[in-house]
Scaffold this active site. Structure first.
Site, PDB file in Angstrom:
ATOM      1  N   TYR A 158     -17.002  25.137  16.909  1.00 38.09           N
ATOM      2  CA  TYR A 158     -17.306  24.335  18.092  1.00 38.09           C
ATOM      3  C   TYR A 158     -18.448  23.373  17.803  1.00 38.09           C
ATOM      4  O   TYR A 158     -19.143  23.504  16.792  1.00 38.09           O
ATOM      5  CB  TYR A 158     -17.647  25.233  19.296  1.00 38.09           C
ATOM      6  N   LYS A 218     -20.655  26.716  12.287  1.00 34.86           N
ATOM      7  CA  LYS A 218     -20.798  26.761  13.750  1.00 34.86           C
ATOM      8  C   LYS A 218     -19.538  27.404  14.319  1.00 34.86           C
ATOM      9  O   LYS A 218     -18.673  26.734  14.896  1.00 34.86           O
ATOM     10  CB  LYS A 218     -21.051  25.349  14.308  1.00 34.86           C
ATOM     11  N   GLU A 227     -34.332  31.447  12.956  1.00 35.96           N
ATOM     12  CA  GLU A 227     -34.142  30.380  13.963  1.00 35.96           C
ATOM     13  C   GLU A 227     -34.046  31.019  15.337  1.00 35.96           C
ATOM     14  O   GLU A 227     -34.244  32.224  15.485  1.00 35.96           O
ATOM     15  CB  GLU A 227     -32.894  29.555  13.642  1.00 35.96           C
ATOM     16  N   LEU A 277     -28.173  27.684  11.177  1.00 34.58           N
ATOM     17  CA  LEU A 277     -27.367  26.479  11.396  1.00 34.58           C
ATOM     18  C   LEU A 277     -28.262  25.273  11.097  1.00 34.58           C
ATOM     19  O   LEU A 277     -29.391  25.204  11.591  1.00 34.58           O
ATOM     20  CB  LEU A 277     -26.887  26.410  12.850  1.00 34.58           C
TER      21      LEU A 277
HETATM   22  N1  PDD Z   1     -26.601  25.426  19.698  1.00 36.21           N
HETATM   23  N2  PDD Z   1     -29.178  27.072  15.681  1.00 36.21           N
HETATM   24  C1  PDD Z   1     -28.222  27.661  16.395  1.00 36.21           C
HETATM   25  C2  PDD Z   1     -27.910  29.086  16.134  1.00 36.21           C
HETATM   26  C3  PDD Z   1     -27.534  26.933  17.390  1.00 36.21           C
HETATM   27  O1  PDD Z   1     -26.566  27.529  18.106  1.00 36.21           O
HETATM   28  C4  PDD Z   1     -27.892  25.593  17.634  1.00 36.21           C
HETATM   29  C5  PDD Z   1     -27.204  24.758  18.669  1.00 36.21           C
HETATM   30  C6  PDD Z   1     -28.915  25.018  16.854  1.00 36.21           C
HETATM   31  C7  PDD Z   1     -29.332  23.590  17.018  1.00 36.21           C
HETATM   32  O2  PDD Z   1     -28.366  22.734  16.504  1.00 36.21           O
HETATM   33  P1  PDD Z   1     -28.171  21.261  17.063  1.00 36.21           P
HETATM   34  O3  PDD Z   1     -29.483  20.585  16.944  1.00 36.21           O
HETATM   35  O4  PDD Z   1     -27.164  20.666  16.156  1.00 36.21           O
HETATM   36  O5  PDD Z   1     -27.722  21.378  18.485  1.00 36.21           O
HETATM   37  C8  PDD Z   1     -29.519  25.792  15.878  1.00 36.21           C
HETATM   38  C9  PDD Z   1     -25.731  24.757  20.625  1.00 36.21           C
HETATM   39  C10 PDD Z   1     -26.378  23.657  21.345  1.00 36.21           C
HETATM   40  C11 PDD Z   1     -25.059  25.784  21.530  1.00 36.21           C
HETATM   41  O6  PDD Z   1     -24.640  26.798  20.987  1.00 36.21           O
HETATM   42  O7  PDD Z   1     -24.962  25.581  22.728  1.00 36.21           O
END
Ligand code: PDD
Length: 295
Positions: free
Chosen positions: A34, A148, A180, A204
């Site tokens: 996703y 992801k 994280e 991620l």
């Molecule tokens: N989550 N780390 C994890 C585990 C994440 O699920 C996310 C983002 C990030 C930040 O990634 P980005 O900057 O590309 O959004 C880091 C999304 C927003 C979610 O699961 O809703």
């Protein structure tokens, strides 16, 4: 999200008409990927980077989805327009498709299922100004967090725990090293240097994280992508989480669990957002305004 429209195989449908097969592998195994893309003032923010990461996640799972980037961006645009989104998010997912439930990959003619929704989400300007409390928890997730994937139980349980303890986010530790957040990346600042976990299989590689590293580098703020310990986190001068929905959120308070019911709370550094975090927030807001015309 409670929009009126859904994307189903590149086409917009009224949301109530979009249906998934009960044997979809996303539903049964979490076998899919996703992306969440931010929308500011009706414009997709960093959409190409999200589309490229989706391609990478699909490649890692050997899911064949031709013309991924074009289809992801087109699908996201269709949803933004249909829903009339100003500030919001688009959620897109691709599963390996529907097939009789056996763990190994299904036959080659199984068609991946591409779906999406979009909804409004105002920027959390107040929280970004005042800072947040986070809960420190063990990282119970699998060892391929660079993908992801739809498998988010580790994140779901951690975020729920954080909510129950009055915290905005759970930040995770594996073998004494901070990795994280449950849905965000983590940075600390020590002696003027920005430090974050390297982009390996344990985190991620967030699109927001990558933008922050670029912004810092262009402003001569030193950045180190190296592992740091729980103790270094507690002794840091500043800390923040970042992500598509959270942007840059200063951490001002940390809670830890001595036992499931014994919560200990301590301030991070001065207990207020630090100067480098503020600087990065300003730079990020400029980027939002330039790219999306956002507020
Ligand atoms: N989550 N780390 C994890 C585990 C994440 O699920 C996310 C983002 C990030 C930040 O990634 P980005 O900057 O590309 O959004 C880091 C999304 C927003 C979610 O699961 O809703």
């Amino acid at each position: 999200m409670t929009g009126h429209w859904a994307l189903y195989q590149d086409t917009l449908l009224p949301r109530q008409d979009a249906k998934t097969d009960i044997e979809d592998r996303g539903y049964q195994f979490g076998d899919g990927v996703y992306e969440v893309i931010r929308v500011y003032s009706g414009e997709l923010f960093l959409a190409e980077a999200h589309a490229k990461r989706m391609e990478k996640s699909l490649r890692e799972l050997s899911i064949s989805f031709p013309d991924c980037s074009e289809r992801v961006i087109k699908g996201a645009q269709l949803l933004v327009e249909a829903e009339g989104i100003d500030d919001g998010i688009v959620y897109l997912q691709i599963t390996r498709g529907a097939a009789p439930r056996v763990h190994q990959f299904p036959s080659k003619d199984t068609v991946p299922v591409f779906t999406g929704t979009a909804g409004p989400l105002p920027r959390s300007l107040e929280l970004m100004g005042q800072g947040i409390t986070v809960l420190l928890l063990p990282d119970i997730r699998w060892l391929r967090n660079d993908i992801k994937s739809l498998n988010l139980l580790g994140a779901v349980l951690s975020k729920q725990r954080a909510k129950e303890k009055g915290c905005y986010e759970a930040i995770l530790e594996r073998n004494g090293i901070m990795t994280e957040g449950s849905s965000s990346n983590l940075f600390i600042v020590k002696d003027g240097t920005l430090i974050t976990h390297p982009a390996n299989n344990l985190i991620l590689n967030g699109i927001t994280r990558q933008e922050i590293i670029k912004l810092a580098t262009t402003r001569n703020i030193p950045v180190q992508e190296v592992p740091f310990t729980i103790e270094e986190f507690f002794r840091s001068d500043e800390a923040f989480i970042c992500g598509t929905t959270t942007e840059i959120m200063p951490i001002t308070q940390i809670k830890t669990l001595d036992s499931p019911d014994a919560v200990r709370s301590s301030a991070l550094a001065s207990g207020t957002p630090g100067p480098i975090t503020r600087k990065l927030q300003d730079l990020f807001s400029d980027l939002v305004t330039r790219c999306g015309g956002g507020s």
